[in-house]
Write a protein that holds these residues in place. Sequence first.
Motif, PDB file in Angstrom:
ATOM      1  N   SER A  47       0.821  -1.207   0.000  1.00 31.49           N
ATOM      2  CA  SER A  47       0.000   0.000   0.000  1.00 31.49           C
ATOM      3  C   SER A  47       0.858   1.262   0.000  1.00 31.49           C
ATOM      4  CB  SER A  47      -0.931   0.000   1.218  1.00 31.49           C
ATOM      5  OG  SER A  47      -1.667   1.202   1.285  1.00 31.49           O
ATOM      6  N   GLN A  50       2.970   1.450  -3.634  1.00 30.11           N
ATOM      7  CA  GLN A  50       2.212   1.544  -4.875  1.00 30.11           C
ATOM      8  C   GLN A  50       1.948   2.994  -5.278  1.00 30.11           C
ATOM      9  OE1 GLN A  50      -1.562  -0.330  -4.328  1.00 30.11           O
ATOM     10  NE2 GLN A  50      -2.356   1.204  -2.922  1.00 30.11           N
ATOM     11  N   HIS A  51       2.122   3.934  -4.337  1.00 31.59           N
ATOM     12  CA  HIS A  51       1.959   5.345  -4.668  1.00 31.59           C
ATOM     13  C   HIS A  51       3.209   5.928  -5.326  1.00 31.59           C
ATOM     14  CE1 HIS A  51      -1.826   5.476  -2.461  1.00 31.59           C
ATOM     15  NE2 HIS A  51      -1.221   4.894  -1.440  1.00 31.59           N
ATOM     16  N   PHE A  52       4.280   5.163  -5.383  1.00 34.40           N
ATOM     17  CA  PHE A  52       5.521   5.649  -5.972  1.00 34.40           C
ATOM     18  C   PHE A  52       5.901   4.892  -7.244  1.00 34.40           C
ATOM     19  CE2 PHE A  52       5.688   6.649  -1.494  1.00 34.40           C
ATOM     20  CZ  PHE A  52       6.201   7.935  -1.461  1.00 34.40           C
ATOM     21  N   ASN A  54       5.203   2.365 -10.730  1.00 32.43           N
ATOM     22  CA  ASN A  54       4.292   1.983 -11.796  1.00 32.43           C
ATOM     23  C   ASN A  54       4.750   0.651 -12.387  1.00 32.43           C
ATOM     24  OD1 ASN A  54       2.750   4.368 -11.582  1.00 32.43           O
ATOM     25  ND2 ASN A  54       4.243   5.485 -12.838  1.00 32.43           N
ATOM     26  N   ARG A  65      12.560   6.154  -7.678  1.00 34.43           N
ATOM     27  CA  ARG A  65      11.319   6.297  -6.918  1.00 34.43           C
ATOM     28  C   ARG A  65      11.387   5.545  -5.591  1.00 34.43           C
ATOM     29  NH1 ARG A  65       6.911   5.795 -11.902  1.00 34.43           N
ATOM     30  NH2 ARG A  65       7.599   7.706 -12.982  1.00 34.43           N
ATOM     31  N   ALA A  69      10.658   7.089  -1.883  1.00 34.62           N
ATOM     32  CA  ALA A  69       9.799   6.479  -0.863  1.00 34.62           C
ATOM     33  C   ALA A  69      10.531   6.351   0.472  1.00 34.62           C
ATOM     34  CB  ALA A  69       9.315   5.114  -1.351  1.00 34.62           C
ATOM     35  N   LYS A  72      10.762   9.656   2.165  1.00 28.71           N
ATOM     36  CA  LYS A  72       9.499  10.031   2.799  1.00 28.71           C
ATOM     37  C   LYS A  72       9.336   9.330   4.131  1.00 28.71           C
ATOM     38  CE  LYS A  72       4.510  10.198   2.124  1.00 28.71           C
ATOM     39  NZ  LYS A  72       3.367   9.909   1.223  1.00 28.71           N
TER      40      LYS A  72
END
Length: 344
Positions: A47, A50-52, A54, A65, A69, A72
């Motif tokens: 979860s 998957q926001h970073f 593709n 990416r 992550a 962050k």
Amino acid sequence: MEKFELQDNTWLNDMYSIRTEWIPAYFNDTPMSGLLRTTSRSESTNSFFQHFQNSGDTLTQFYSRYESAIEKQRYINSKNNTASELIPITHTPLKIEKDAAQLYTRSLYNFVREEILNAIHFTKIEEMSTVQGIKHLKVKDKLMKDCFFEVSVRLLDNNVDCSCKFFARTGFLCRHAFAALHNCEATLIPRQFVLQRWMRNADNIDNGLVPPELKNQCSKVHRIKAKFSEMWFDFQSCMNYVGFDEVKVDDMHGRVRKLKADVQGSEYELREQPLTNDVDRLYDINLRESVVVQNPNISRNKGTRKRLRSGKEIAINEKPDKRRTCSICNKKDGHNARSCPLSK
């Protein structure tokens, strides 16, 4: 099983025979604070990443990416540490809540504060007795449909034990325990019930990620990785001690730059082997061996199967056509014999 007549089902009978090994109610006495299931761990990781990422990213894009992550996560961790350094304002004049505000992190303090408030407003002591230095209380919980819980407090050290076993599951005291401690005029949370993992200075107390008895059993690569982690936490602790004092920040920066120059000088002097040998030593891989890499098997991606239709959609599609049939053209075009185009 009796309701649905499944007494002869082999699998259900086997699962029922080992129910003490998988039903959570049987583990009330087992400390499970912070227990994370394997599925929860993988799903939470998916979860987040998957926001970073593709599905069509190249290796370079994936690495870039992935670094974003991780940055962050480090930023969120630093932000939470900064928030936990500030002592929050208490909602009650109780000293035990002030003690919780000074001990716990900000996020856990919110849970503990809720339990303290519930202990004040939604619990009631019905019976109380003292036997051999242990006070036994019967607490009624209004939030649990007036259920009763047995709480015992040892007056010597305020060691509290509740029949709900909330501490064993979560790692902090329940409202019944706080109600009993308040009745015993306790001003501090018993330190045996304060887990180190929930404390504000947890990262400053425990820097060793690997127990000393296990360090000698690890391989060289694992020991080096553990030392890297320890150095990172030590440096982070130093930065927390420095804070926002400009003089200390400048002094810390100068020490780090001097250490960096010393490390770079010794590294350049001792480096005689190529980089590939460093990779071999780090990952325990012999890159000189011939490796034949085959293309992976082609598999269908998620979402390529037919879409599952709801019952409403199926009913609409299978609904019979109730329009009239023209007696002249025998078609269901919304007209009758009078308005049929063939009758004109």
